[in-house]
Design a protein around this motif. Sequence first.
Motif, PDB file in Angstrom:
ATOM      1  N   ALA A 133       0.784  -1.229   0.000  1.00 34.73           N
ATOM      2  CA  ALA A 133       0.000   0.000   0.000  1.00 34.73           C
ATOM      3  C   ALA A 133       0.824   1.291   0.000  1.00 34.73           C
ATOM      4  N   PRO A 134       1.970   1.373   0.717  1.00 36.34           N
ATOM      5  CA  PRO A 134       2.717   2.630   0.668  1.00 36.34           C
ATOM      6  C   PRO A 134       3.138   3.050  -0.733  1.00 36.34           C
ATOM      7  N   TRP A 135       3.212   2.102  -1.663  1.00 35.29           N
ATOM      8  CA  TRP A 135       3.722   2.423  -2.995  1.00 35.29           C
ATOM      9  C   TRP A 135       2.666   2.243  -4.073  1.00 35.29           C
ATOM     10  N   TRP A 136       1.410   2.195  -3.690  1.00 31.43           N
ATOM     11  CA  TRP A 136       0.325   2.250  -4.671  1.00 31.43           C
ATOM     12  C   TRP A 136       0.329   3.604  -5.377  1.00 31.43           C
ATOM     13  N   ASP A 137      -0.356   3.652  -6.519  1.00 35.13           N
ATOM     14  CA  ASP A 137      -0.558   4.922  -7.193  1.00 35.13           C
ATOM     15  C   ASP A 137      -1.420   5.837  -6.315  1.00 35.13           C
ATOM     16  N   LEU A 144      -7.393   5.877   1.310  1.00 38.76           N
ATOM     17  CA  LEU A 144      -7.035   5.512   2.686  1.00 38.76           C
ATOM     18  C   LEU A 144      -6.979   6.718   3.615  1.00 38.76           C
ATOM     19  N   GLU A 145      -7.174   7.904   3.090  1.00 42.76           N
ATOM     20  CA  GLU A 145      -7.107   9.107   3.911  1.00 42.76           C
ATOM     21  C   GLU A 145      -8.141   9.044   5.029  1.00 42.76           C
ATOM     22  N   GLY A 146      -7.710   9.387   6.251  1.00 45.53           N
ATOM     23  CA  GLY A 146      -8.595   9.363   7.400  1.00 45.53           C
ATOM     24  C   GLY A 146      -8.620   8.045   8.142  1.00 45.53           C
ATOM     25  N   THR A 147      -7.871   7.046   7.660  1.00 44.74           N
ATOM     26  CA  THR A 147      -7.829   5.743   8.308  1.00 44.74           C
ATOM     27  C   THR A 147      -6.500   5.544   9.021  1.00 44.74           C
ATOM     28  N   ASN A 148      -6.451   4.557   9.908  1.00 48.22           N
ATOM     29  CA  ASN A 148      -5.186   4.220  10.558  1.00 48.22           C
ATOM     30  C   ASN A 148      -4.145   3.800   9.530  1.00 48.22           C
ATOM     31  N   LEU A 149      -4.577   3.030   8.534  1.00 45.57           N
ATOM     32  CA  LEU A 149      -3.641   2.584   7.504  1.00 45.57           C
ATOM     33  C   LEU A 149      -3.120   3.765   6.694  1.00 45.57           C
ATOM     34  N   GLY A 150      -4.006   4.712   6.377  1.00 44.32           N
ATOM     35  CA  GLY A 150      -3.575   5.889   5.639  1.00 44.32           C
ATOM     36  C   GLY A 150      -2.514   6.665   6.390  1.00 44.32           C
ATOM     37  N   ALA A 151      -2.674   6.774   7.716  1.00 44.45           N
ATOM     38  CA  ALA A 151      -1.676   7.465   8.535  1.00 44.45           C
ATOM     39  C   ALA A 151      -0.355   6.708   8.536  1.00 44.45           C
ATOM     40  N   ALA A 152      -0.422   5.369   8.638  1.00 44.66           N
ATOM     41  CA  ALA A 152       0.797   4.554   8.643  1.00 44.66           C
ATOM     42  C   ALA A 152       1.521   4.648   7.299  1.00 44.66           C
ATOM     43  N   VAL A 153       0.759   4.644   6.212  1.00 49.69           N
ATOM     44  CA  VAL A 153       1.343   4.768   4.879  1.00 49.69           C
ATOM     45  C   VAL A 153       2.052   6.114   4.732  1.00 49.69           C
ATOM     46  N   GLY A 154       1.387   7.184   5.168  1.00 45.92           N
ATOM     47  CA  GLY A 154       1.986   8.508   5.067  1.00 45.92           C
ATOM     48  C   GLY A 154       3.258   8.620   5.891  1.00 45.92           C
ATOM     49  N   GLU A 155       3.244   8.073   7.094  1.00 43.98           N
ATOM     50  CA  GLU A 155       4.425   8.119   7.956  1.00 43.98           C
ATOM     51  C   GLU A 155       5.573   7.323   7.347  1.00 43.98           C
ATOM     52  N   PHE A 156       5.274   6.160   6.779  1.00 40.92           N
ATOM     53  CA  PHE A 156       6.313   5.325   6.178  1.00 40.92           C
ATOM     54  C   PHE A 156       6.969   6.043   5.002  1.00 40.92           C
ATOM     55  N   THR A 158       7.074   9.288   4.431  1.00 38.44           N
ATOM     56  CA  THR A 158       7.814  10.445   4.918  1.00 38.44           C
ATOM     57  C   THR A 158       9.161  10.030   5.511  1.00 38.44           C
ATOM     58  N   ASP A 159       9.146   8.966   6.308  1.00 45.10           N
ATOM     59  CA  ASP A 159      10.392   8.498   6.927  1.00 45.10           C
ATOM     60  C   ASP A 159      11.399   8.059   5.873  1.00 45.10           C
ATOM     61  N   LEU A 160      10.911   7.402   4.816  1.00 48.46           N
ATOM     62  CA  LEU A 160      11.838   6.952   3.774  1.00 48.46           C
ATOM     63  C   LEU A 160      12.495   8.145   3.084  1.00 48.46           C
ATOM     64  N   VAL A 161      11.725   9.185   2.820  1.00 52.20           N
ATOM     65  CA  VAL A 161      12.283  10.383   2.194  1.00 52.20           C
ATOM     66  C   VAL A 161      13.345  11.017   3.100  1.00 52.20           C
TER      67      VAL A 161
END
Length: 446
Positions: A133-137, A144-156, A158-161
């Motif tokens: 999911a972090p690398w989906w289009d 996923l915005e507004g979900t726990n998964l969406g937050a985890a994807v965004g954090e992942f 950001t951390d990679l960058v």
Amino acid sequence: PANIMALNEPDVKKARLDQDDGPKCDFYADLTSWLSSASPSASFSQIRVQPTPNAGNGLFATCDFKSDSIIATIPHEAVLTPDKVRSSDIGKAMADRFPFSFIMSVYLASAKASNDHPFGAFIKSLPEVAPNAPWWDETPRSLLEGTNLGAAVGEFRTDLVKHFEKAREALGGIMSDIDLELLQWAAGVYDSRRLPLRLGTKNSAGKEATDDQGIATGEGVMVPLLDQGNHSMESAITWDTDENGVNFRSKKPISKGSEIFNHYGFKSNEELLMAYGFCIQNNPHESYGLLMSVGTEPPPAPQKKLGPFQLRLPNNELFPQFPPELWRALADPMNYEPSAQGGEGLDSDQAPEVDQEDVQFLLATLQHKLKRAVDLQDAHASRRAAHGDASVCADGKEETARQCQYVGWYLDGQVEVLEKAAGSLLSMLGDEVADEEELEVIHEED
């Protein structure tokens, strides 16, 4: 884990090996030649990699296997382990400066950019697009915005960058051939194909894929060829190692021509999507990660974060619906410190007594979160109705349509867990249910 995972629960199309065709994967000949040259102990002639009806590749049996038969052996020389990565030039340059998962990602990205890497044949067998999911289009990811998964994807992401920018500044030449897109691919394939750390050692006892050793540190091993196996909770294999290498062993008979499935563990849809990019409709191991914050004063005053605590479906034989750690946190939130066992680690006889006021606090919090989850579920259903049952996202991509369907299943699961949890709390309170407006709700963590 394979390129694009089959659902395998319970409506999956059961694939059979076409015995008249040779391998259809471009990488197969080079990969098996490399494995054979790595050690005489390599043994894999009784399996084959072929496309599956559910997209992606899978492992198939070319003969009948009896129970407790070795299906294949991948020599230790061909297993990519943390020790091998740390002993490389990249590993030495990055030691003690970055988390291991990032070091492994840089190693894989560098290998893909190289024309003569020792693991080059294995790198060519990896999918061209990271499935998780972090690398989906952007289109399915936006759902996923507004979900726990969406937050985890965004954090992942950001951390990679942040790690990427730090590495480029600190390491110079090592990162010269690696751009962010290549690094994202490497991070995705590592997460989706990482196997337990113990498979990098010799003489480990047979276990199933529920063994998550190394997960907390981001460490794991990559096992060529066997990483092509798709997931099924009815998997017929176990893993072990001996002096020869990593063995996949049948735990029940497997017939010639049938697909050989792995078992990725008893994971929630959030975990499956984050690591592998697929999920299961009506997943019996679905969970909701409850995050809260408390303080002596309401926000924006400083708050203490609590959780996440994994709420589960009732009647789950492996996990309690409410982890004991949650009740311990609610009993004394300002002085709470997580136990060494983690959110689900306490035995039932260690759980504190549950106070009625704590139940009321929790009920009010979950009712609020449930409303938000239902709103997201309804919005997704509206998009689906607008674009037709085949796809929520009208971009014409089959894979995007599949990912959007997964998001719907994930949202359905989140609502179900919260509904069942709220229902259980109402039953616990009985006639003592307080008016929701009278309850002092612990501040939720968005």
